[in-house]
Design a protein around this motif. Structure first.
Motif, short mmCIF file in Angstrom:
data_model
loop_
_atom_site.label_atom_id
_atom_site.label_comp_id
_atom_site.label_asym_id
_atom_site.label_seq_id
_atom_site.Cartn_x
_atom_site.Cartn_y
_atom_site.Cartn_z
N ALA A 12 0.83 -1.20 0.00
CA ALA A 12 0.00 0.00 0.00
C ALA A 12 0.86 1.26 0.00
O ALA A 12 0.56 2.24 -0.69
CB ALA A 12 -0.93 -0.01 1.21
N ILE A 13 1.96 1.24 0.77
CA ILE A 13 2.85 2.40 0.82
C ILE A 13 3.46 2.67 -0.55
O ILE A 13 3.44 3.80 -1.06
CB ILE A 13 3.96 2.17 1.87
CG1 ILE A 13 3.38 2.22 3.29
CG2 ILE A 13 5.06 3.21 1.73
CD1 ILE A 13 4.34 1.77 4.36
N TYR A 14 3.99 1.61 -1.17
CA TYR A 14 4.62 1.80 -2.49
C TYR A 14 3.58 2.11 -3.56
O TYR A 14 3.90 2.73 -4.58
CB TYR A 14 5.46 0.59 -2.85
CG TYR A 14 6.82 0.60 -2.21
CD1 TYR A 14 7.81 1.49 -2.65
CD2 TYR A 14 7.13 -0.23 -1.14
CE1 TYR A 14 9.05 1.53 -2.04
CE2 TYR A 14 8.37 -0.20 -0.54
CZ TYR A 14 9.33 0.68 -1.00
OH TYR A 14 10.57 0.72 -0.39
N SER A 15 2.35 1.67 -3.36
CA SER A 15 1.29 1.99 -4.33
C SER A 15 1.03 3.49 -4.39
O SER A 15 0.73 4.04 -5.45
CB SER A 15 0.00 1.25 -3.97
OG SER A 15 0.15 -0.14 -4.13
N ILE A 16 1.15 4.17 -3.24
CA ILE A 16 0.98 5.62 -3.24
C ILE A 16 2.08 6.27 -4.09
O ILE A 16 1.81 7.16 -4.92
CB ILE A 16 1.01 6.17 -1.81
CG1 ILE A 16 -0.19 5.66 -1.01
CG2 ILE A 16 1.03 7.70 -1.80
CD1 ILE A 16 -0.15 6.00 0.46
N PRO A 59 0.67 16.07 11.34
CA PRO A 59 1.28 17.31 10.88
C PRO A 59 2.64 17.08 10.22
O PRO A 59 2.97 17.72 9.21
CB PRO A 59 1.42 18.13 12.16
CG PRO A 59 0.32 17.64 13.05
CD PRO A 59 0.23 16.17 12.75
N ALA A 60 3.44 16.15 10.77
CA ALA A 60 4.74 15.84 10.15
C ALA A 60 4.54 15.24 8.77
O ALA A 60 5.31 15.52 7.84
CB ALA A 60 5.52 14.88 11.04
N LEU A 61 3.50 14.42 8.60
CA LEU A 61 3.19 13.83 7.31
C LEU A 61 2.85 14.91 6.29
O LEU A 61 3.34 14.89 5.14
CB LEU A 61 2.02 12.86 7.46
CG LEU A 61 1.53 12.15 6.20
CD1 LEU A 61 2.55 11.12 5.73
CD2 LEU A 61 0.18 11.47 6.47
N ILE A 62 2.04 15.88 6.69
CA ILE A 62 1.66 16.96 5.78
C ILE A 62 2.87 17.79 5.39
O ILE A 62 3.06 18.12 4.20
CB ILE A 62 0.58 17.84 6.45
CG1 ILE A 62 -0.73 17.04 6.60
CG2 ILE A 62 0.33 19.11 5.63
CD1 ILE A 62 -1.75 17.72 7.47
N VAL A 63 3.71 18.11 6.37
CA VAL A 63 4.92 18.89 6.07
C VAL A 63 5.84 18.12 5.13
O VAL A 63 6.42 18.69 4.20
CB VAL A 63 5.65 19.28 7.37
CG1 VAL A 63 7.00 19.93 7.06
CG2 VAL A 63 4.80 20.23 8.20
N ALA A 64 5.96 16.81 5.34
CA ALA A 64 6.80 15.99 4.48
C ALA A 64 6.32 16.04 3.03
O ALA A 64 7.13 16.18 2.10
CB ALA A 64 6.81 14.54 4.98
N GLY A 65 5.01 15.95 2.84
CA GLY A 65 4.46 16.05 1.50
C GLY A 65 4.73 17.41 0.87
O GLY A 65 5.09 17.51 -0.31
N LEU A 66 4.58 18.46 1.68
CA LEU A 66 4.81 19.81 1.17
C LEU A 66 6.28 20.04 0.81
O LEU A 66 6.57 20.65 -0.23
CB LEU A 66 4.36 20.84 2.21
CG LEU A 66 2.86 20.94 2.45
CD1 LEU A 66 2.56 21.92 3.58
CD2 LEU A 66 2.13 21.36 1.18
N GLY A 194 6.45 11.92 -1.55
CA GLY A 194 6.88 12.35 -0.22
C GLY A 194 6.02 11.75 0.88
O GLY A 194 6.54 11.30 1.92
N LEU A 195 4.71 11.69 0.66
CA LEU A 195 3.82 11.05 1.64
C LEU A 195 4.16 9.58 1.79
O LEU A 195 4.19 9.04 2.90
CB LEU A 195 2.36 11.21 1.20
CG LEU A 195 1.80 12.63 1.17
CD1 LEU A 195 0.39 12.62 0.59
CD2 LEU A 195 1.80 13.26 2.55
N SER A 196 4.41 8.93 0.66
CA SER A 196 4.78 7.52 0.69
C SER A 196 6.06 7.30 1.50
O SER A 196 6.14 6.37 2.31
CB SER A 196 4.95 7.00 -0.74
OG SER A 196 5.41 5.68 -0.76
N GLY A 197 7.06 8.16 1.29
CA GLY A 197 8.31 8.04 2.03
C GLY A 197 8.11 8.23 3.52
O GLY A 197 8.71 7.52 4.34
N ALA A 198 7.25 9.19 3.89
CA ALA A 198 6.98 9.42 5.31
C ALA A 198 6.30 8.21 5.95
O ALA A 198 6.64 7.79 7.06
CB ALA A 198 6.11 10.67 5.48
#
Length: 215
Positions: A12-16, A59-66, A194-198
């Protein structure tokens, strides 16, 4: 059972990440070898915020994506001036540079040792089976990303980005700024990676540079 949960969660992570890559390469023809680097940017951003700054997970996930989106936005300016092999080679070069930054900026990334002890989201730890709970969190994120991309691709915006892949000159003659559309696709693609990496860093609890090569 734990092994099965581990495999489907990684899938699922890699699918993102794959959806992000397909959005750029499949729908606009931007053949990029830099998306592993965007996963790394997201993973390291999230890990540093969780461990060094005490951020909550989401919040860390959102920042990582940004942060990954900003990296993709900046990279898009030189990349979109290039075509075909030159585009692929420069995107590969960015991935190579990013991996060397992960290796050598030891004060921030811990270098070859990587970052250990990245925590799960607190909401998952509240359950008796945190790994299973985390799978459902990632599954929900995967479905949200899928629905977002499906909505975008069914809109007039989606028609234009597919047209930029098929015939950019005709698309430009219709009054559309193809570079702006392709840049927006590249940024969204970078955000998803970035979200996937987080998610990956939190799930396996440690990251190091070889995770995020162009492979």
């Amino acid at each position: 059972m734990d092994y099965l949960i581990h495999i489907v969660t990684l899938s699922a992570i890699y699918s993102i990440a794959v959806m992000g890559l397909n959005y750029a390469s499949g729908y606009t023809g931007l053949i990029s070898l830099s998306h592993g680097a965007f996963m790394g940017v997201g993973a390291y951003s999230s890990a540093i915020l969780l461990l060094d700054s005490g951020f909550p997970f989401f919040p860390a996930l959102i920042v990582a994506g940004l942060v990954s989106g900003i990296a993709a936005f900046l990279l898009s300016f030189p990349l979109l001036k290039l075509k075909d092999d030159a585009f692929v080679l420069i995107s590969f070069g960015f991935g190579f540079i990013a991996q060397n930054v992960f290796f050598n900026w030891e004060s921030l990334t811990k270098g070859a040792l990587g970052i250990k002890g990245i925590p799960y989201p607190a909401i998952a730890d509240a359950f008796a089976a945190p790994r299973l709970a985390y799978f459902f969190i990632i599954l929900a994120a995967l479905l949200l990303c899928f629905l977002l991309l499906k909505t975008l691709l069914r809109s007039s915006y989606g028609v234009i980005i597919r047209a930029t892949r098929e015939n950019p000159k005709i698309t430009q003659s219709c009054g559309h700024d193809t570079d702006s559309y392709r840049r927006s696709v590249f940024v969204v693609s970078g955000i998803l990676c970035g979200l996937s990496g987080a998610f990956l860093g939190s799930f396996i609890s440690s990251i190091d540079p070889p995770f995020f090569s162009y492979h």
